[in-house]
Scaffold this motif. Structure first.
Motif, PDB file in Angstrom:
ATOM      1  N   UNK A   1      -5.522  -1.083  -8.524  1.00  0.00           N
ATOM      2  CA  UNK A   1      -4.790  -2.186  -8.946  1.00  0.00           C
ATOM      3  C   UNK A   1      -3.493  -1.317  -9.400  1.00  0.00           C
ATOM      4  N   UNK A   2      -1.921  -1.570  -8.444  1.00  0.00           N
ATOM      5  CA  UNK A   2      -0.981  -0.658  -9.195  1.00  0.00           C
ATOM      6  C   UNK A   2      -0.662  -2.503  -9.344  1.00  0.00           C
ATOM      7  N   UNK A   3      -0.290  -2.290 -10.117  1.00  0.00           N
ATOM      8  CA  UNK A   3      -0.322  -3.890 -10.609  1.00  0.00           C
ATOM      9  C   UNK A   3       1.816  -3.901 -10.953  1.00  0.00           C
ATOM     10  N   UNK A   4       2.044  -2.876 -11.282  1.00  0.00           N
ATOM     11  CA  UNK A   4       3.347  -2.796 -11.417  1.00  0.00           C
ATOM     12  C   UNK A   4       4.209  -2.380 -10.643  1.00  0.00           C
ATOM     13  N   UNK A   5       3.568  -1.989  -9.117  1.00  0.00           N
ATOM     14  CA  UNK A   5       3.912  -2.019  -7.526  1.00  0.00           C
ATOM     15  C   UNK A   5       3.797  -3.158  -6.828  1.00  0.00           C
ATOM     16  N   UNK A   6       2.725  -3.909  -7.332  1.00  0.00           N
ATOM     17  CA  UNK A   6       2.092  -5.085  -6.350  1.00  0.00           C
ATOM     18  C   UNK A   6       1.458  -4.272  -5.199  1.00  0.00           C
ATOM     19  N   UNK A   7       0.404  -3.114  -5.069  1.00  0.00           N
ATOM     20  CA  UNK A   7      -0.356  -2.256  -4.572  1.00  0.00           C
ATOM     21  C   UNK A   7      -1.689  -2.631  -5.089  1.00  0.00           C
ATOM     22  N   UNK A   8      -2.284  -2.636  -3.600  1.00  0.00           N
ATOM     23  CA  UNK A   8      -3.735  -2.957  -4.088  1.00  0.00           C
ATOM     24  C   UNK A   8      -4.390  -1.626  -2.983  1.00  0.00           C
ATOM     25  N   UNK A   9      -4.855  -0.081  -3.560  1.00  0.00           N
ATOM     26  CA  UNK A   9      -5.408   0.516  -2.614  1.00  0.00           C
ATOM     27  C   UNK A   9      -6.709   0.519  -2.584  1.00  0.00           C
ATOM     28  N   UNK A  10      -7.616   1.152  -2.015  1.00  0.00           N
ATOM     29  CA  UNK A  10      -8.903   0.742  -1.651  1.00  0.00           C
ATOM     30  C   UNK A  10      -9.590   1.986  -0.472  1.00  0.00           C
ATOM     31  N   UNK A  11     -10.823   2.776  -0.558  1.00  0.00           N
ATOM     32  CA  UNK A  11     -11.304   4.182  -0.379  1.00  0.00           C
ATOM     33  C   UNK A  11     -12.476   3.117   0.694  1.00  0.00           C
ATOM     34  N   UNK A  12     -12.393   3.383   2.127  1.00  0.00           N
ATOM     35  CA  UNK A  12     -13.869   2.881   3.446  1.00  0.00           C
ATOM     36  C   UNK A  12     -14.094   4.858   3.574  1.00  0.00           C
ATOM     37  N   UNK A  13     -15.003   4.468   2.925  1.00  0.00           N
ATOM     38  CA  UNK A  13     -16.718   5.176   3.261  1.00  0.00           C
ATOM     39  C   UNK A  13     -16.802   5.764   4.148  1.00  0.00           C
ATOM     40  N   UNK A  14     -16.297   4.849   5.127  1.00  0.00           N
ATOM     41  CA  UNK A  14     -17.639   5.826   6.159  1.00  0.00           C
ATOM     42  C   UNK A  14     -16.458   6.206   6.813  1.00  0.00           C
ATOM     43  N   UNK A  15     -15.047   5.526   6.864  1.00  0.00           N
ATOM     44  CA  UNK A  15     -14.079   5.894   8.341  1.00  0.00           C
ATOM     45  C   UNK A  15     -13.083   7.013   7.150  1.00  0.00           C
ATOM     46  N   UNK A  16     -13.718   7.488   6.342  1.00  0.00           N
ATOM     47  CA  UNK A  16     -13.010   9.006   5.987  1.00  0.00           C
ATOM     48  C   UNK A  16     -11.450   8.331   5.425  1.00  0.00           C
ATOM     49  N   UNK A  17     -11.401   7.142   4.934  1.00  0.00           N
ATOM     50  CA  UNK A  17      -9.720   6.786   5.136  1.00  0.00           C
ATOM     51  C   UNK A  17      -8.903   6.014   3.407  1.00  0.00           C
ATOM     52  N   UNK A  18      -7.485   6.581   2.766  1.00  0.00           N
ATOM     53  CA  UNK A  18      -7.660   5.325   2.139  1.00  0.00           C
ATOM     54  C   UNK A  18      -6.348   4.437   2.589  1.00  0.00           C
TER      55      UNK A  18
END
Length: 175
Positions: free
Chosen positions: A86-103
């Motif tokens: 979580x980037x609280x300062x900028x209001x973003x949620x980041x996650x990784x998708x292991x099987x689809x190889x995405x950030x």
């Protein structure tokens, strides 16, 4: 100056999220979740704990601290979300998708979902908000350091081993 009077350690098991009061040693059950959780992070600005439900392709959240934690679906993901930051300062949620190889990234308001980049088996993600860096562990390969928009990215270490999770240690130097 921020004065912290009571430290809580938030931790998860396969199906629970708990809080440890460091001063008293008391452990409080916050959430019982019937689905396997791989990762969680706390948004200290908006006061929510976010966690992944890998097998159900969802990210969930609940208010914290709260008397009664009510879990809500935050977002459906393209495939199983493994890591979350979580980037609280900028209001973003980041996650990784292991099987689809995405950030991936979206706002805490659940809008503007963005596929940032394709990686090889991304699993864990952490954020250095102060210096504006993402750190992403490709599970069997390396750790990458990248700008939040991935405009600059490079591998900082080749591991050739399985990485399940990581965190950042921020230390100040005194002379």
């Amino acid at each position: 100056m921020i004065l912290c009077t009571n430290i809580k350690v938030l931790f998860g098991t396969k199906f629970h999220i708990k809080e440890l009061d460091v001063d008293t040693g008391n452990v409080k059950l916050l959430v019982v979740n019937p689905e396997i959780m791989f990762a969680m992070d706390y948004d200290d600005k908006n006061k929510h704990i976010y966690f992944t439900q890998y097998d159900h392709r969802k990210i969930m959240r609940f208010p914290y601290p709260a008397q009664n934690a009510v879990i809500e679906k935050f977002v459906n993901t393209g495939s199983g979300p493994a890591g979350i930051a979580i980037d609280s300062e900028n209001g973003h949620v980041y996650w990784t998708e292991y099987q689809s190889n995405r950030l991936m990234r979206c706002s805490v308001a659940r809008s503007n979902e963005v596929h940032i980049t394709t990686l090889t088996s991304p699993f864990s993600v952490r954020i250095d908000v102060l210096n504006r860096w993402l750190y992403v562990a490709e599970r069997f390969a390396r750790i990458i350091k990248a700008r939040f928009d991935y405009s600059e990215a490079h591998g900082i270490v080749d591991l050739k081993t399985r990485v399940d999770y990581m965190d950042l240690g921020m230390f100040s130097l005194s002379m």
